[in-house]
Motif scaffolding. Sequence first.
Motif, PDB file in Angstrom:
ATOM      1  N   LEU A  62     -12.469  71.527  -9.927  1.00 10.45           N
ATOM      2  CA  LEU A  62     -11.523  72.217 -10.793  1.00 10.45           C
ATOM      3  C   LEU A  62     -12.278  73.026 -11.843  1.00 10.45           C
ATOM      4  N   ASP A  63     -11.744  74.193 -12.170  1.00 10.90           N
ATOM      5  CA  ASP A  63     -12.280  75.008 -13.253  1.00 10.90           C
ATOM      6  C   ASP A  63     -11.642  74.520 -14.546  1.00 10.90           C
ATOM      7  N   ARG A  64     -12.465  74.010 -15.454  1.00 13.25           N
ATOM      8  CA  ARG A  64     -11.961  73.474 -16.722  1.00 13.25           C
ATOM      9  C   ARG A  64     -12.454  74.350 -17.859  1.00 13.25           C
ATOM     10  N   LEU A  65     -11.510  74.830 -18.653  1.00 15.50           N
ATOM     11  CA  LEU A  65     -11.821  75.694 -19.788  1.00 15.50           C
ATOM     12  C   LEU A  65     -11.358  74.987 -21.056  1.00 15.50           C
ATOM     13  N   VAL A  66     -12.294  74.707 -21.962  1.00 16.78           N
ATOM     14  CA  VAL A  66     -11.974  74.074 -23.240  1.00 16.78           C
ATOM     15  C   VAL A  66     -11.919  75.178 -24.287  1.00 16.78           C
ATOM     16  N   VAL A  67     -10.785  75.262 -24.988  1.00 13.13           N
ATOM     17  CA  VAL A  67     -10.534  76.346 -25.946  1.00 13.13           C
ATOM     18  C   VAL A  67     -10.154  75.761 -27.301  1.00 13.13           C
ATOM     19  N   ARG A  68     -10.722  76.341 -28.366  1.00 12.84           N
ATOM     20  CA  ARG A  68     -10.300  75.991 -29.723  1.00 12.84           C
ATOM     21  C   ARG A  68      -9.316  77.054 -30.168  1.00 12.84           C
ATOM     22  N   LYS A  69      -8.069  76.627 -30.378  1.00 15.73           N
ATOM     23  CA  LYS A  69      -7.036  77.558 -30.808  1.00 15.73           C
ATOM     24  C   LYS A  69      -7.231  77.904 -32.281  1.00 15.73           C
ATOM     25  N   ASP A  70      -6.541  78.942 -32.742  1.00 12.33           N
ATOM     26  CA  ASP A  70      -6.697  79.426 -34.113  1.00 12.33           C
ATOM     27  C   ASP A  70      -6.367  78.364 -35.158  1.00 12.33           C
ATOM     28  N   ASP A  71      -5.472  77.422 -34.824  1.00 14.88           N
ATOM     29  CA  ASP A  71      -5.109  76.375 -35.781  1.00 14.88           C
ATOM     30  C   ASP A  71      -6.076  75.181 -35.744  1.00 14.88           C
ATOM     31  N   GLY A  72      -7.140  75.286 -34.914  1.00 21.42           N
ATOM     32  CA  GLY A  72      -8.140  74.221 -34.837  1.00 21.42           C
ATOM     33  C   GLY A  72      -7.942  73.253 -33.690  1.00 21.42           C
ATOM     34  N   GLU A  73      -6.759  73.276 -33.085  1.00 24.46           N
ATOM     35  CA  GLU A  73      -6.502  72.384 -31.947  1.00 24.46           C
ATOM     36  C   GLU A  73      -7.432  72.731 -30.793  1.00 24.46           C
ATOM     37  N   ILE A  74      -7.978  71.698 -30.147  1.00 24.52           N
ATOM     38  CA  ILE A  74      -8.822  71.903 -28.974  1.00 24.52           C
ATOM     39  C   ILE A  74      -8.027  71.466 -27.754  1.00 24.52           C
ATOM     40  N   THR A  75      -7.963  72.342 -26.772  1.00 25.23           N
ATOM     41  CA  THR A  75      -7.190  72.060 -25.562  1.00 25.23           C
ATOM     42  C   THR A  75      -8.036  72.343 -24.329  1.00 25.23           C
ATOM     43  N   THR A  76      -7.805  71.548 -23.283  1.00 30.39           N
ATOM     44  CA  THR A  76      -8.493  71.747 -22.009  1.00 30.39           C
ATOM     45  C   THR A  76      -7.497  72.323 -21.022  1.00 30.39           C
ATOM     46  N   LEU A  77      -7.843  73.459 -20.442  1.00 34.28           N
ATOM     47  CA  LEU A  77      -6.988  74.121 -19.463  1.00 34.28           C
ATOM     48  C   LEU A  77      -7.628  74.011 -18.085  1.00 34.28           C
ATOM     49  N   ILE A  78      -6.835  73.680 -17.095  1.00 35.50           N
ATOM     50  CA  ILE A  78      -7.281  73.680 -15.705  1.00 35.50           C
ATOM     51  C   ILE A  78      -6.854  75.020 -15.127  1.00 35.50           C
ATOM     52  N   LEU A  79      -7.821  75.835 -14.729  1.00 30.64           N
ATOM     53  CA  LEU A  79      -7.521  77.168 -14.206  1.00 30.64           C
ATOM     54  C   LEU A  79      -7.254  77.089 -12.715  1.00 30.64           C
ATOM     55  N   ASP A  80      -6.185  77.752 -12.278  1.00 28.72           N
ATOM     56  CA  ASP A  80      -5.821  77.761 -10.862  1.00 28.72           C
ATOM     57  C   ASP A  80      -5.366  79.158 -10.461  1.00 28.72           C
ATOM     58  N   ASP A  81      -4.766  79.269  -9.291  1.00 25.83           N
ATOM     59  CA  ASP A  81      -4.315  80.573  -8.798  1.00 25.83           C
ATOM     60  C   ASP A  81      -3.233  81.211  -9.669  1.00 25.83           C
ATOM     61  N   TYR A  82      -2.559  80.397 -10.475  1.00 26.82           N
ATOM     62  CA  TYR A  82      -1.488  80.903 -11.327  1.00 26.82           C
ATOM     63  C   TYR A  82      -1.971  81.164 -12.751  1.00 26.82           C
ATOM     64  N   SER A  83      -3.270  81.116 -12.979  1.00 26.66           N
ATOM     65  CA  SER A  83      -3.845  81.351 -14.306  1.00 26.66           C
ATOM     66  C   SER A  83      -4.434  82.755 -14.377  1.00 26.66           C
ATOM     67  N   ARG A  84      -4.230  83.386 -15.518  1.00 29.13           N
ATOM     68  CA  ARG A  84      -4.826  84.702 -15.756  1.00 29.13           C
ATOM     69  C   ARG A  84      -5.625  84.616 -17.049  1.00 29.13           C
ATOM     70  N   VAL A  85      -6.899  84.957 -16.977  1.00 29.82           N
ATOM     71  CA  VAL A  85      -7.779  84.897 -18.144  1.00 29.82           C
ATOM     72  C   VAL A  85      -8.154  86.314 -18.544  1.00 29.82           C
ATOM     73  N   GLU A  86      -7.933  86.627 -19.809  1.00 31.29           N
ATOM     74  CA  GLU A  86      -8.321  87.927 -20.349  1.00 31.29           C
ATOM     75  C   GLU A  86      -9.340  87.694 -21.458  1.00 31.29           C
ATOM     76  N   ILE A  87     -10.451  88.391 -21.385  1.00 29.89           N
ATOM     77  CA  ILE A  87     -11.473  88.304 -22.422  1.00 29.89           C
ATOM     78  C   ILE A  87     -11.063  89.258 -23.541  1.00 29.89           C
ATOM     79  N   GLU A  88     -10.714  88.709 -24.701  1.00 31.23           N
ATOM     80  CA  GLU A  88     -10.318  89.549 -25.832  1.00 31.23           C
ATOM     81  C   GLU A  88     -11.536  90.031 -26.621  1.00 31.23           C
TER      82      GLU A  88
END
Length: 102
Positions: A62-88
Amino acid sequence: MASMTDEDIRKQLVSGARVKVTQQIPARKYVWANEVRGTIVNYEQKPTGSWFAHSRGDKLWLDRLVVRKDDGEITTLILDDYSRVEIEAPAPKAIEAGAASE
């Protein structure tokens, strides 16, 4: 502008890059979409710990992406065929390396 391949995007999923991830969960008569924005903490491909998700060699990666959101929350996302990632915004080191090569 040429579209980016999955491999091109994976190379940019480095700590410090700012991303917008849109994930869709299909249901029978609708699609539920969720959007997460933040800064990448970590990206890796790891086997699942699920006992029922078997594939060749009994491993499902599985592709696992750990992201720190602007409010400080850290979340782990599992990327799949229904995920779209945009580099801002690329990681700061990537920006410096690009400027140095010019």
